[in-house]
Design a protein around this motif. Structure first.
Motif, PDB file in Angstrom:
ATOM      1  N   ARG A   1       0.234  -0.685   8.040  1.00 28.16           N
ATOM      2  CA  ARG A   1      -0.971  -1.792   8.067  1.00 28.16           C
ATOM      3  C   ARG A   1      -2.280  -1.612   7.379  1.00 28.16           C
ATOM      4  NH1 ARG A   1       0.444  -0.436  13.330  1.00 28.16           N
ATOM      5  NH2 ARG A   1      -0.739   1.150  13.978  1.00 28.16           N
ATOM      6  N   LEU A   2      -3.200  -0.451   7.474  1.00 32.20           N
ATOM      7  CA  LEU A   2      -3.860   0.486   6.295  1.00 32.20           C
ATOM      8  C   LEU A   2      -3.524  -0.300   5.331  1.00 32.20           C
ATOM      9  CD1 LEU A   2      -6.658   1.202   5.838  1.00 32.20           C
ATOM     10  CD2 LEU A   2      -5.006   3.729   5.283  1.00 32.20           C
ATOM     11  N   GLY A   3      -2.166  -0.242   4.257  1.00 36.00           N
ATOM     12  CA  GLY A   3      -2.627  -0.538   3.005  1.00 36.00           C
ATOM     13  C   GLY A   3      -2.902  -2.242   2.977  1.00 36.00           C
ATOM     14  N   ARG A   4      -2.130  -3.059   3.893  1.00 38.52           N
ATOM     15  CA  ARG A   4      -2.382  -4.863   3.596  1.00 38.52           C
ATOM     16  C   ARG A   4      -4.016  -4.195   4.300  1.00 38.52           C
ATOM     17  NH1 ARG A   4       2.746  -4.885   6.984  1.00 38.52           N
ATOM     18  NH2 ARG A   4       1.792  -4.773   8.961  1.00 38.52           N
ATOM     19  N   HIS A   5      -4.934  -3.650   5.125  1.00 37.27           N
ATOM     20  CA  HIS A   5      -5.891  -4.244   4.653  1.00 37.27           C
ATOM     21  C   HIS A   5      -7.146  -3.772   3.539  1.00 37.27           C
ATOM     22  CE1 HIS A   5      -9.775  -3.695   7.318  1.00 37.27           C
ATOM     23  NE2 HIS A   5     -10.288  -2.463   6.129  1.00 37.27           N
ATOM     24  N   THR A   6      -6.630  -2.703   3.001  1.00 34.56           N
ATOM     25  CA  THR A   6      -7.616  -2.620   2.096  1.00 34.56           C
ATOM     26  C   THR A   6      -7.176  -3.412   0.990  1.00 34.56           C
ATOM     27  OG1 THR A   6      -6.622   0.299   2.227  1.00 34.56           O
ATOM     28  CG2 THR A   6      -7.247  -0.710  -0.086  1.00 34.56           C
ATOM     29  N   GLN A   7      -5.476  -4.047   0.669  1.00 35.30           N
ATOM     30  CA  GLN A   7      -5.459  -4.930  -0.616  1.00 35.30           C
ATOM     31  C   GLN A   7      -6.061  -5.980   0.454  1.00 35.30           C
ATOM     32  OE1 GLN A   7      -3.803  -4.660  -3.064  1.00 35.30           O
ATOM     33  NE2 GLN A   7      -2.688  -2.379  -2.951  1.00 35.30           N
ATOM     34  N   LEU A   8      -6.399  -6.707   1.385  1.00 32.95           N
ATOM     35  CA  LEU A   8      -7.079  -8.005   1.083  1.00 32.95           C
ATOM     36  C   LEU A   8      -8.600  -7.333   2.185  1.00 32.95           C
ATOM     37  CD1 LEU A   8      -4.449  -9.043   4.597  1.00 32.95           C
ATOM     38  CD2 LEU A   8      -4.767 -10.240   2.091  1.00 32.95           C
ATOM     39  N   HIS A   9      -8.927  -6.707   1.984  1.00 35.29           N
ATOM     40  CA  HIS A   9     -10.671  -6.160   1.849  1.00 35.29           C
ATOM     41  C   HIS A   9     -11.407  -5.544   1.118  1.00 35.29           C
ATOM     42  CE1 HIS A   9      -9.673  -8.556   5.678  1.00 35.29           C
ATOM     43  NE2 HIS A   9      -9.218  -7.946   6.354  1.00 35.29           N
ATOM     44  N   HIS A  10     -10.606  -5.130   0.497  1.00 29.70           N
ATOM     45  CA  HIS A  10     -11.191  -3.960  -0.712  1.00 29.70           C
ATOM     46  C   HIS A  10     -10.858  -4.495  -2.305  1.00 29.70           C
ATOM     47  CE1 HIS A  10     -12.865  -1.327   2.179  1.00 29.70           C
ATOM     48  NE2 HIS A  10     -11.892  -1.425   2.478  1.00 29.70           N
TER      49      HIS A  10
ATOM     50  N   HIS B   1      -5.583  -2.212  -5.084  1.00 28.34           N
ATOM     51  CA  HIS B   1      -4.338  -1.532  -6.249  1.00 28.34           C
ATOM     52  C   HIS B   1      -4.182   0.070  -6.125  1.00 28.34           C
ATOM     53  CE1 HIS B   1      -7.195  -2.031  -9.169  1.00 28.34           C
ATOM     54  NE2 HIS B   1      -6.435  -1.760  -9.964  1.00 28.34           N
ATOM     55  N   GLN B   2      -5.544   1.009  -6.222  1.00 30.66           N
ATOM     56  CA  GLN B   2      -6.410   2.184  -5.844  1.00 30.66           C
ATOM     57  C   GLN B   2      -5.292   2.825  -5.019  1.00 30.66           C
ATOM     58  OE1 GLN B   2      -9.781   2.503  -6.905  1.00 30.66           O
ATOM     59  NE2 GLN B   2      -9.737   1.271  -8.726  1.00 30.66           N
ATOM     60  N   CYS B   3      -5.188   1.592  -3.841  1.00 34.81           N
ATOM     61  CA  CYS B   3      -4.802   2.378  -2.755  1.00 34.81           C
ATOM     62  C   CYS B   3      -3.409   3.438  -2.581  1.00 34.81           C
ATOM     63  CB  CYS B   3      -4.123   1.365  -1.514  1.00 34.81           C
ATOM     64  SG  CYS B   3      -3.969   2.225   0.350  1.00 34.81           S
ATOM     65  N   SER B   4      -3.045   4.147  -2.076  1.00 37.51           N
ATOM     66  CA  SER B   4      -1.225   5.318  -2.508  1.00 37.51           C
ATOM     67  C   SER B   4      -0.485   4.728  -2.842  1.00 37.51           C
ATOM     68  CB  SER B   4      -2.442   6.542  -1.776  1.00 37.51           C
ATOM     69  OG  SER B   4      -2.955   7.242  -1.921  1.00 37.51           O
ATOM     70  N   GLY B   5      -0.473   3.661  -1.247  1.00 36.75           N
ATOM     71  CA  GLY B   5       0.783   3.449  -1.211  1.00 36.75           C
ATOM     72  C   GLY B   5       2.066   4.113  -0.983  1.00 36.75           C
ATOM     73  N   HIS B   6       2.790   3.373  -0.298  1.00 43.38           N
ATOM     74  CA  HIS B   6       3.977   3.710   0.195  1.00 43.38           C
ATOM     75  C   HIS B   6       4.396   5.476  -0.663  1.00 43.38           C
ATOM     76  CE1 HIS B   6       8.583   2.812   1.490  1.00 43.38           C
ATOM     77  NE2 HIS B   6       8.184   4.121   2.131  1.00 43.38           N
ATOM     78  N   LEU B   7       4.941   5.529  -1.788  1.00 43.23           N
ATOM     79  CA  LEU B   7       5.497   6.450  -2.686  1.00 43.23           C
ATOM     80  C   LEU B   7       4.786   7.341  -2.905  1.00 43.23           C
ATOM     81  CD1 LEU B   7       7.739   7.403  -4.142  1.00 43.23           C
ATOM     82  CD2 LEU B   7       7.128   6.539  -6.518  1.00 43.23           C
TER      83      LEU B   7
END
Length: 209
Positions: free
Chosen positions: A24-33, A37-43
């Motif tokens: 959820r945090l990853g999706r929120h970051t992509q949509l609102h920031h 793409h700088q979000c660390s993400g799953h891997l």
């Protein structure tokens, strides 16, 4: 670095699943920031979690937390009585980050320039994660090394910088900062550095015991 989406999808399907709150945090970051793409993400997130669990640190410092995804991953391996100090220069995200970390009293948020904040903290770090201004990576390392515990681990993100470090035509300040850092770390053989070609490059160093 050229990325293979099919291979990446395969990898993500064969590692530990991404926790729902991080998804959820990853999706929120992509949509609102901006620069989502700088979000660390799953891997990278599961990698940070694994390394933190292996170290089982009492004290962690993170330079650059963005929206807090990596912070929460690092906290997964933190000892119950441990502390994680994360530094973020963007004060516009302070309220959002404070709210996000409120449920874990072990996480301490510092808003400001890491070059000023690092010397103000007592040190004794078991694990450090560098992911702030690429121009200052060498300076961050110089400040952190005297504060690290024997046998501790230092991680640095983005050390392949999208392949720009090997592009002779790339001379922007961020790229040059990463180049200087990689050259410096390579010369510090006592840290036994390793660069993993994971996402944008992750360097792992171990402080001698």
């Amino acid at each position: 670095m050229e990325r293979d989406p099919e291979l990446e999808e395969y990898i993500l399907g064969h590692i530990a699943p991404e926790p729902e709150h991080l998804k959820r945090l990853g999706r929120h970051t992509q949509l609102h920031h901006l620069y989502g793409h700088q979000c660390s993400g799953h891997l990278l997130g599961r990698t940070l979690s694994m390394i933190s669990a292996m170290v089982a640190p009492s004290r962690v410092i993170e330079l650059g937390c963005f929206t807090g995804y990596s912070t929460l991953c690092l906290a997964e391996g933190l000892r119950p009585d441990g502390q994680l100090h994360t530094v973020e220069i963007n004060d516009e995200d302070a309220d959002e980050l404070s709210e996000r970390f409120a449920s874990d009293p072990r996480i301490h948020l510092h808003i400001g320039d890491a070059l000023e904040i690092i010397p103000s903290l007592p040190g004794g770090w078991d694990l450090a994660f560098i992911d702030a201004n690429k121009r200052n990576y060498c300076d961050y390392l110089a400040l952190l090394l005297p504060q690290m515990s024997p046998g501790s681990i230092i991680l640095a993100d983005n050390t392949l910088w999208g392949g720009k470090i090997t592009d002779a035509s790339s001379h922007d300040a961020q790229t040059e900062g990463i180049r200087r850092f990689n050259d410096l770390v390579a010369s510090m053989t006592h840290l036994k550095p390793v660069i993993l070609p994971l996402r944008d490059g992750l360097t792992i160093m171990r402080v001698p015991s």
